[in-house]
Design a protein around this motif. Structure first.
Motif, PDB file in Angstrom:
ATOM      1  N   MET A   1       0.828  -1.201   0.000  1.00 54.04           N
ATOM      2  CA  MET A   1       0.000   0.000   0.000  1.00 54.04           C
ATOM      3  C   MET A   1       0.867   1.257   0.000  1.00 54.04           C
ATOM      4  O   MET A   1       1.138   1.834   1.049  1.00 54.04           O
ATOM      5  CB  MET A   1      -0.888  -0.006   1.232  1.00 54.04           C
ATOM      6  CG  MET A   1      -1.979  -1.025   1.116  1.00 54.04           C
ATOM      7  SD  MET A   1      -2.728  -1.348   2.700  1.00 54.04           S
ATOM      8  CE  MET A   1      -2.185  -2.995   3.041  1.00 54.04           C
ATOM      9  N   PRO A   2       1.362   1.586  -1.145  1.00 54.94           N
ATOM     10  CA  PRO A   2       2.243   2.748  -1.205  1.00 54.94           C
ATOM     11  C   PRO A   2       1.416   4.013  -1.132  1.00 54.94           C
ATOM     12  O   PRO A   2       0.310   4.052  -1.650  1.00 54.94           O
ATOM     13  CB  PRO A   2       2.871   2.605  -2.577  1.00 54.94           C
ATOM     14  CG  PRO A   2       1.870   1.856  -3.386  1.00 54.94           C
ATOM     15  CD  PRO A   2       1.056   1.027  -2.442  1.00 54.94           C
ATOM     16  N   GLU A   3       1.930   5.007  -0.470  1.00 63.31           N
ATOM     17  CA  GLU A   3       1.178   6.252  -0.463  1.00 63.31           C
ATOM     18  C   GLU A   3       1.778   7.116  -1.542  1.00 63.31           C
ATOM     19  O   GLU A   3       2.931   7.506  -1.487  1.00 63.31           O
ATOM     20  CB  GLU A   3       1.234   6.942   0.902  1.00 63.31           C
ATOM     21  CG  GLU A   3       2.579   7.380   1.362  1.00 63.31           C
ATOM     22  CD  GLU A   3       3.461   6.178   1.592  1.00 63.31           C
ATOM     23  OE1 GLU A   3       4.662   6.356   1.496  1.00 63.31           O
ATOM     24  OE2 GLU A   3       2.962   5.075   1.848  1.00 63.31           O
ATOM     25  N   HIS A 461      -3.923   0.992   8.040  1.00 60.28           N
ATOM     26  CA  HIS A 461      -2.652   1.260   7.361  1.00 60.28           C
ATOM     27  C   HIS A 461      -2.630   2.685   6.803  1.00 60.28           C
ATOM     28  O   HIS A 461      -1.719   3.463   7.079  1.00 60.28           O
ATOM     29  CB  HIS A 461      -2.461   0.230   6.240  1.00 60.28           C
ATOM     30  CG  HIS A 461      -1.210   0.411   5.446  1.00 60.28           C
ATOM     31  ND1 HIS A 461      -0.096  -0.368   5.630  1.00 60.28           N
ATOM     32  CD2 HIS A 461      -0.888   1.294   4.474  1.00 60.28           C
ATOM     33  CE1 HIS A 461       0.849   0.020   4.808  1.00 60.28           C
ATOM     34  NE2 HIS A 461       0.405   1.035   4.085  1.00 60.28           N
ATOM     35  N   GLU A 462      -3.661   3.015   6.047  1.00 60.56           N
ATOM     36  CA  GLU A 462      -3.693   4.351   5.436  1.00 60.56           C
ATOM     37  C   GLU A 462      -3.832   5.430   6.510  1.00 60.56           C
ATOM     38  O   GLU A 462      -3.215   6.497   6.411  1.00 60.56           O
ATOM     39  CB  GLU A 462      -4.837   4.460   4.422  1.00 60.56           C
ATOM     40  CG  GLU A 462      -4.754   3.480   3.251  1.00 60.56           C
ATOM     41  CD  GLU A 462      -3.432   3.546   2.502  1.00 60.56           C
ATOM     42  OE1 GLU A 462      -2.787   4.615   2.481  1.00 60.56           O
ATOM     43  OE2 GLU A 462      -3.021   2.508   1.945  1.00 60.56           O
ATOM     44  N   HIS A 465      -0.452   6.272   7.878  1.00 59.21           N
ATOM     45  CA  HIS A 465       0.281   7.228   7.032  1.00 59.21           C
ATOM     46  C   HIS A 465      -0.221   8.642   7.287  1.00 59.21           C
ATOM     47  O   HIS A 465       0.558   9.578   7.462  1.00 59.21           O
ATOM     48  CB  HIS A 465       0.050   6.919   5.549  1.00 59.21           C
ATOM     49  CG  HIS A 465       0.775   5.715   5.043  1.00 59.21           C
ATOM     50  ND1 HIS A 465       2.103   5.468   5.278  1.00 59.21           N
ATOM     51  CD2 HIS A 465       0.352   4.683   4.259  1.00 59.21           C
ATOM     52  CE1 HIS A 465       2.465   4.349   4.682  1.00 59.21           C
ATOM     53  NE2 HIS A 465       1.416   3.844   4.052  1.00 59.21           N
ATOM     54  N   ASP A 537       6.033   0.146   0.562  1.00 59.21           N
ATOM     55  CA  ASP A 537       6.450   1.264   1.414  1.00 59.21           C
ATOM     56  C   ASP A 537       7.896   1.069   1.854  1.00 59.21           C
ATOM     57  O   ASP A 537       8.706   1.995   1.817  1.00 59.21           O
ATOM     58  CB  ASP A 537       5.595   1.316   2.695  1.00 59.21           C
ATOM     59  CG  ASP A 537       4.172   1.766   2.405  1.00 59.21           C
ATOM     60  OD1 ASP A 537       3.940   2.309   1.316  1.00 59.21           O
ATOM     61  OD2 ASP A 537       3.310   1.572   3.284  1.00 59.21           O
TER      62      ASP A 537
HETATM   63 ZN    ZN Z   1       1.391   2.211   2.710  1.00 61.69          ZN
END
Ligand code: ZN
Ligand code: ADP
Ligand code: MG
Length: 659
Positions: A1-3, A461-462, A465, A537
């Protein structure tokens, strides 16, 4: 889950250059049908010539002698050994009776006169006198044809098939029979439909100024030559993918009104060894004939990489091609009026010989567009699209830092597609806003449904961030959080800087790393377990930390040394950079990277544990509505006693970090 941040990993879609026309489809069947017809005609002609059409009865020569003696025969036509016999009308022959003259054929003995033969069979001279004997030389073409047809028909067939196959092969684009000819795409200056001018290119002001000089020269070479000025032979356009390098090169040709020969670096290296070089030769010859003209080598890094260091095969070909380009450029007379332009997004891997004076000595850098440029680019691509009243391209430009020209073109197009899908006649602001994320992260994956547990994990998770980003002073403000999966990401937290940045500071990087860890830490703290979600991440933040240590001199321990240059350590074709440091230093780097990441971890963990209530609130809201926009997010922050970031604050802080 990349931001996803404004630094994106996706490349802009380059507009495809039109491929050379290849006969295909319908024409294939036309080819096939025509060849079948031709084959049939050939076969027919052959049988017609080789055999007689109607076959008169063949009689033995003895029978002929009897008939002549009996006065039944009127004429005999002798051609070679063949006898065509016509009987007297109304006479009944041994085989049939008829009122019309009967025709028959016979063969005489070779190399003997007919009369002699008949005498030998006992025909009297009187009887023979009544018959008119016509000796015919065989018509020569027919004679030869019947003689040679058996030999030539197969040859003809074979020839035909070779011709036919060669057409097919060429159709398949393999150029087996025409290799060595360059196939540049030529843009005719008089073709208004294809013509691109500087008006079609927004932003890139410095590049345009540089290139105007070239336009001036191409339009008016005498002015420069008279004063003894040496005109640059080669111009190298450098810039990230999609910044409009190809577009600018075409615009130069369009402005100057000269033919534009364009070929891509990868096209030089094709099927046969040695072809690349001969293509270069060809291309330059053609261009010189059409001078003044522009030769444009797109993606020149495909052939222009550093020579002699390559690993693996296929390098000779590349080197020969590159050498040929250099030879051709050196061979230019100063008054040749051909200018070579080239484009690359990897100037770091180019062979130094290419950028020597007298070759590509002018280098024009094209930057990613800033906010003002982005508005202009959006305007250009909005030209043919009816926009709704509410459209404000300024807002779109504000929300798209880091977008290239190609991305923006893509965005406008996606917006139009969305509107068309919903059967609207105009493109609305809402369409464009939705398209931003689509271009950035790929399309929403509605089919990718998370189960309740996954949804909760993703939400935490989000939220992790977002919380860390909101509480660290140097992180960009959060713009949007979502747990709708897009592209490869299960969810995303969008943070946007207040303004475009050309530089980033150490503090910003450190906060970025902490924010990237936010998702991982939230998962671990809340569920006591870790999923595969944060793997991306971790990759991103590790390479960021590594770059801080080895490139940017941002580690206190390692000091201000750049241990690695820009550019890749790609293996094939590129200059493989030797490690310039010892194993000891290598271990130190690893330790320092770990030190940086550990520091960031502590910071993020501290925030997450102290702000657990905020984290829960955001995560729960996310599970509920899936997407939280900036306004709502800031409400939640305020409720929990956190001041949302204001533009002013950031500016002050950015000023504090002296760079
Ligand atoms: Zn992430
Ligand atoms: P590059 O060659 O640098 O990768 P291109 O020139 O192929 O990029 O750009 C792709 C497309 O993006 C162009 O055809 C154009 O539609 C759009 N584009 C890129 N830069 C600009 C710009 N500065 N102004 C207008 N359109 C642009
Ligand atoms: Mg290009």
């Amino acid at each position: 889950m990349p931001e996803p941040t404004n630094k994106r990993h996706k490349k802009g879609s380059n507009q495809p250059t039109p491929a050379p026309k290849v006969p295909r489809g319908d024409s294939f069947w036309i080819n096939l049908a025509s060849s079948v017809v031709i084959l049939l005609l050939l076969a027919g002609a052959y049988t017609y010539l080789a055999t007689d059409q109607q076959k008169p009865v063949d009689i033995p020569i003895s029978q002929l002698a009897t008939d002549v003696q009996a006065g039944k025969v009127s004429t005999i036509v002798v051609s070679g050994d063949d006898l065509d016999i016509t009987y007297v009308a109304g006479v009944s022959t041994s085989t049939q009776a008829s009122s019309t003259p009967v025709e028959k054929t016979a063969k005489k003995e070779p190399d003997t006169a007919l009369s002699q033969t008949l005498f030998n069979y006992g025909v009297s001279k009187d009887a023979l006198d009544k018959v008119s004997i016509d000796i015919k030389r065989e018509s020569s073409w027919q004679y030869w044809l019947t003689l040679l047809a058996p030999f030539f028909a197969p040859l003809l067939l074979i020839g035909f098939f070779i011709w036919y196959l060669s057409r097919q092969v060429r159709g398949a684009g393999m150029q087996a029979f025409s290799f060595g000819q360059s196939k540049p795409r030529i843009t005719d200056p008089d073709d208004a439909a294809q013509r691109v001018t500087f008006k079609d290119v927004a932003g890139a002001k410095e590049a345009k100024v540089e290139l105007l000089e070239i336009v001036d020269f191409l339009k008016n070479p005498k002015k420069f030559l008279d004063i003894g000025a040496r005109i640059p032979k080669g111009i190298l356009l450098m810039g990230a993918a999609g910044t409009g390098k190809t577009l600018l090169a075409r615009a130069v040709a369009g402005e100057a009104g000269v033919p534009f020969f364009s070929i891509s670096g990868s096209e030089f290296v094709e099927m046969f060894v040695g072809v690349g070089a001969s293509r270069v030769r060809d291309l330059f010859l053609t261009a010189k004939r059409a001078a003044p003209a522009i030769i444009f080598v797109d993606e020149i890094d495909a052939v222009g990489r550093v020579r002699g260091t390559g690993v693996g095969g296929g390098n000779d070909e590349r080197e020969q091609t590159l050498n040929q380009i250099l030879v051709e450029m050196d061979g230019f007379e100063p008054n040749e009026k051909v200018i070579v332009m080239a484009a690359t997004n990897r100037p770091d891997v180019l062979d130094p010989a290419l950028v020597r004076p007298g070759r590509f000595d002018r280098r024009v850098t094209i930057e990613l567009p800033d906010r003002g440029d982005r508005v202009e680019i959006l305007n250009i691509h909005a030209r043919k699209k009816p926009l709704a009243e509410d459209v404000n391209l300024e807002v779109i430009a504000e929300r798209t830092p880091g977008f290239s020209g190609a991305d923006l073109a893509n965005l406008m197009n996606e917006g139009a597609i969305l509107a068309a899908r919903e059967n609207r006649k105009t493109v609305a602001q809402f369409d464009l806003i939705r398209s931003i994320e689509k271009v950035m992260l790929g399309p929403e994956r509605k089919s990718h449904v998370l189960n309740a547990k996954e949804k909760e994990i993703t939400a935490y998770h989000e939220a992790g961030h977002a919380v860390v980003a909101s509480l660290l002073p140097y992180a960009d403000p959060v713009h949007k959080i979502s747990i709708i999966s897009r592209g490869r990401a299960a969810g995303y937290t969008l943070k946007l800087p207040f303004e475009d940045r050309r530089m980033q500071s150490k503090n910003e990087f450190l906060d970025d790393i902490a924010m990237s860890l936010g998702g991982y830490i939230a998962e671990k703290e809340v569920f006591g377990d870790i999923t595969t979600g944060p793997s991306n991440d971790l990759q991103v933040l590790t390479s960021l930390a590594r770059n801080m240590v080895t490139r940017w001199g941002m580690s206190d321990k390692m000091g201000t040394v750049a241990l690695e240059g820009e550019g890749g350590r790609a293996l094939f074709g590129a200059g493989v950079e030797g490690k310039e440091y010892s194993e000891k230093v290598s271990a130190d780097i690893d330790a320092e990277v770990k030190h940086i990441v550990d520091g960031a971890y502590k910071k993020a963990l501290d925030i997450i544990t102290k702000r657990r209530k905020l984290l829960d609130a955001i995560a729960h809201r996310l599970v509920e509505v899936e997407t939280i926009e900036r306004e709502e997010f800031e409400q939640i922050l305020l409720v929990h006693g956190v001041q949302p970031k204001k533009k002013q604050e950031i500016d002050v802080k950015a000023a504090v970090v002296d760079f």
